[in-house]
Write an enzyme that holds these catalytic residues in place. Structure first.
Site, PDB file in Angstrom:
ATOM      1  N   HIS A 178       0.872  -1.297  -0.099  1.00  0.00           N
ATOM      2  CA  HIS A 178       0.071   0.052  -0.082  1.00  0.00           C
ATOM      3  C   HIS A 178       1.061   1.333  -0.044  1.00  0.00           C
ATOM      4  O   HIS A 178       2.121   1.320   0.480  1.00  0.00           O
ATOM      5  CB  HIS A 178      -0.821   0.051   1.279  1.00  0.00           C
ATOM      6  CG  HIS A 178      -2.053   0.982   1.210  1.00  0.00           C
ATOM      7  ND1 HIS A 178      -1.813   2.422   1.648  1.00  0.00           N
ATOM      8  CD2 HIS A 178      -3.313   0.870   1.098  1.00  0.00           C
ATOM      9  CE1 HIS A 178      -2.877   2.809   1.453  1.00  0.00           C
ATOM     10  NE2 HIS A 178      -3.896   2.200   1.160  1.00  0.00           N
TER      11      HIS A 178
ATOM     12  N   LYS B 282     -11.333  -0.917   9.476  1.00  0.00           N
ATOM     13  CA  LYS B 282     -11.491  -2.332   8.675  1.00  0.00           C
ATOM     14  C   LYS B 282     -11.917  -3.352   9.703  1.00  0.00           C
ATOM     15  O   LYS B 282     -11.920  -4.531   9.006  1.00  0.00           O
ATOM     16  CB  LYS B 282     -10.174  -2.462   8.073  1.00  0.00           C
ATOM     17  CG  LYS B 282      -9.755  -1.247   7.047  1.00  0.00           C
ATOM     18  CD  LYS B 282      -8.424  -1.884   6.525  1.00  0.00           C
ATOM     19  CE  LYS B 282      -7.914  -0.459   5.714  1.00  0.00           C
ATOM     20  NZ  LYS B 282      -8.519  -0.272   4.614  1.00  0.00           N
TER      21      LYS B 282
ATOM     22  N   CYS C  88      -4.819   2.217  -4.062  1.00  0.00           N
ATOM     23  CA  CYS C  88      -3.544   2.823  -3.382  1.00  0.00           C
ATOM     24  C   CYS C  88      -2.342   1.876  -3.404  1.00  0.00           C
ATOM     25  O   CYS C  88      -1.501   1.501  -2.699  1.00  0.00           O
ATOM     26  CB  CYS C  88      -3.744   3.022  -1.609  1.00  0.00           C
ATOM     27  SG  CYS C  88      -4.963   4.410  -1.570  1.00  0.00           S
TER      28      CYS C  88
ATOM     29  N   GLN D 264      -5.088  -5.754   6.624  1.00  0.00           N
ATOM     30  CA  GLN D 264      -5.772  -6.847   6.056  1.00  0.00           C
ATOM     31  C   GLN D 264      -5.728  -8.063   6.622  1.00  0.00           C
ATOM     32  O   GLN D 264      -6.519  -8.967   6.250  1.00  0.00           O
ATOM     33  CB  GLN D 264      -5.401  -6.856   4.441  1.00  0.00           C
ATOM     34  CG  GLN D 264      -5.649  -5.643   3.733  1.00  0.00           C
ATOM     35  CD  GLN D 264      -7.001  -5.145   3.751  1.00  0.00           C
ATOM     36  OE1 GLN D 264      -8.044  -5.939   3.862  1.00  0.00           O
ATOM     37  NE2 GLN D 264      -7.167  -3.950   3.379  1.00  0.00           N
TER      38      GLN D 264
ATOM     39  N   ASP E 297       2.262  -4.588   8.012  1.00  0.00           N
ATOM     40  CA  ASP E 297       1.231  -3.563   7.727  1.00  0.00           C
ATOM     41  C   ASP E 297       0.167  -4.816   7.866  1.00  0.00           C
ATOM     42  O   ASP E 297       0.083  -5.668   6.850  1.00  0.00           O
ATOM     43  CB  ASP E 297       1.340  -3.360   6.516  1.00  0.00           C
ATOM     44  CG  ASP E 297      -0.038  -2.344   5.843  1.00  0.00           C
ATOM     45  OD1 ASP E 297      -0.839  -2.589   6.686  1.00  0.00           O
ATOM     46  OD2 ASP E 297      -0.174  -2.152   4.815  1.00  0.00           O
TER      47      ASP E 297
END
Length: 481
Positions: free
Chosen positions: A177, A281, A420, A258, A255
């Site tokens: 991202h 999220k 992104c 997700q 990161d």
């Protein structure tokens, strides 16, 4: 003089019509062209008709907690497949926000009055919820931020500025991202350090390629746990192991935007030095996220921003700083949002992240298999057994943005764009993609409806491409796509 063409799209069921109005030298009446994308294929014996998800009850149990799912979209039942961009919020979260403002609204820390103490307790309880959710070693390792973007920037500008120098290298991947690329570009440009990129692959990070990039100059590895486009689950334990084997002092940032909403996360087992996550999220409010870091690593990092809350003593000549995590939470924090995030995580833990992960794996496999039967689609990412609950795809028949617009007409919300991740899309030879992303409140029936509407929409655009004969030959409109 060439006539201008104006198009208006109408929908009736799964059929599309368009009005073509011509203007210019001709005063002829408007023309009406119609294309039906409905198919008469008999699917009564299709494999998926009698297919059942093992834990379909999870969606049935939880959907009543999300009132927005009862909404209609353009008078059609809402099918929300944009969960990788943001999830919906259960009533437990919205109630927590309202209760805070109605009953506990006050600034946190240092207040002697009851409201301040109550607000502080709720705020710090939320930190405890995050620590429990990710199995942190201690609660002080959790830093509240405005989101994952701020969390990554915090590491880049606090740790990066103090530790990266000319000749140093960091390893990223082309699937990252932008929020895990741009901050490092800024810091490396200032420090004279170099970024080395892993190739974006359908199956995720290739460990042999990664091993080849590690060397004595590697100071940081920063990678997505799960790709927000490919859906691949990167082998982070192996990546951390290889990194620390190469040099125990090399830091690893994950990161986890997700992954934290969709699977159990144990930071002690992962072994990374930091993880960054976003609250919105994972059923939490917008404007809140967190950085988790190993306590000894955070202790060595200077403040990211200056102001109230993050200080110990302030003199006219210098200042001293608070211990972590307060050192990194300058100013009045996102109190309500943090409380809402805490409520979201307690909600998810009550369901059980193992159960959520297992059901979403079923959803992901079923969605991928259904979409793989549409011949005109190019699907990105790994096999259905090895992916998160999202599918990014393209079709030569229609631009992703147009596809998303037409699906919205049918009540289906998907995401279209570069998500992104412009470098990833360039490596895959496309500028944009469409993405359907699921959460535990989605159902098999929604997937079936989505696949039907997707197939119909693609057929509609194929008909347009082949040309449609209108009622008036002289000003006939012959598909311009």
């Amino acid at each position: 003089m060439k006539a201008s063409i104006y198009i208006s799209i109408l929908t009736i069921g799964t059929s599309y019509s368009f009005l073509v109005k011509t203007s210019g030298i001709s005063s002829r009446p408007s023309l009406i062209c119609s294309v039906s994308s409905s198919k008469s294929t008999d699917n009564s014996n299709a494999w998926w008709k009698n297919y059942e998800l093992k834990d379909a009850a999870l969606a049935e149990e939880t959907r009543p907690n999300f009132p927005i799912l009862d909404n209609t979209n353009r008078d059609k039942p809402l099918i929300y497949f944009d969960n990788a961009a943001t999830s919906h919020k259960p009533t437990a979260v919205t109630r927590a926000l309202l209760d805070y403002y109605d009953q506990s609204n006050s600034n946190v820390h240092r207040g002697a009055h009851s409201l301040s103490q109550k607000a502080t307790a709720l705020y710090e309880n939320a930190r405890d919820s995050v620590a429990k959710f990710i199995n942190a070693y201690q609660r002080e390792e959790v830093v509240f931020t405005s989101g994952a973007t701020e969390a990554i920037n915090l590491v880049a500008f606090s740790w990066g500025r103090g530790n990266l120098k000319e000749g140093d290298e960091i390893i990223l991947s082309a699937m990252e991202h932008h929020s895990n690329i741009v901050p490092w570009q800024i810091i490396c440009e200032q420090a004279g350090a170099k970024i080395r990129f892993l190739t974006a692959r359908d199956n995720g990070v290739d460990l042999e390629e990664f091993r080849g990039l590690l060397n004595e100059n590697t100071k940081l590895v920063s990678l997505a746990h799960v790709s927000n486009v490919l859906g691949c689950i990167n082998p982070v334990k192996e990546i951390v192991g290889l990194t620390k084997e190469n040099n125990p002092e090399t830091k690893v940032l994950l990161d986890a935007c997700q992954s934290t909403p969709h699977m159990p996360i144990d930071v002690q087992a992962l072994g990374a030095d930091w993880i960054a996550a976003s609250g919105h999220k994972m059923c939490g409010p917008t404007g809140i996220g967190f950085l988790w870091g190993k306590h000894d690593v955070l202790q060595q990092m200077p403040p990211f921003m200056g102001g109230g809350e993050m200080i110990d003593q302030v003199y006219l000549t210098h200042s001293t700083y608070a211990e972590v995590p307060a050192r990194f939470e300058a100013g009045t924090p996102q109190i309500a949002q943090a409380i809402g995030l805490g409520a979201a995580l307690e909600y998810l833990m009550a369901i059980g992240m193992d159960r959520i992960s297992a059901y979403e794996h079923e959803l992901a496999e079923y969605l991928h298999k259904r979409m793989a039967e549409i011949p005109s689609l190019r699907i990105f990412g790994p096999s259905p057994e090895m992916r998160g609950a999202l599918v990014a795809f393209v079709s030569e028949k229609v631009h992703p943005s147009d596809l998303s617009t037409f699906l919205d007409i049918e009540g289906v919300a998907i995401r279209a764009g570069h998500h992104c991740c412009q470098p990833l899309h360039r490596e895959f030879g496309v500028s944009h993609s469409a993405r359907a992303s699921l959460y535990f409140y989605n159902t098999k029936e929604e997937i079936d409806a989505f696949v039907e509407k997707l197939s119909d929409t693609l057929q509609f655009f194929e008909n347009l491409e082949n040309g449609v004969k209108c009622a008036d030959d002289e000003d006939a409109f012959e598909g311009f796509f």
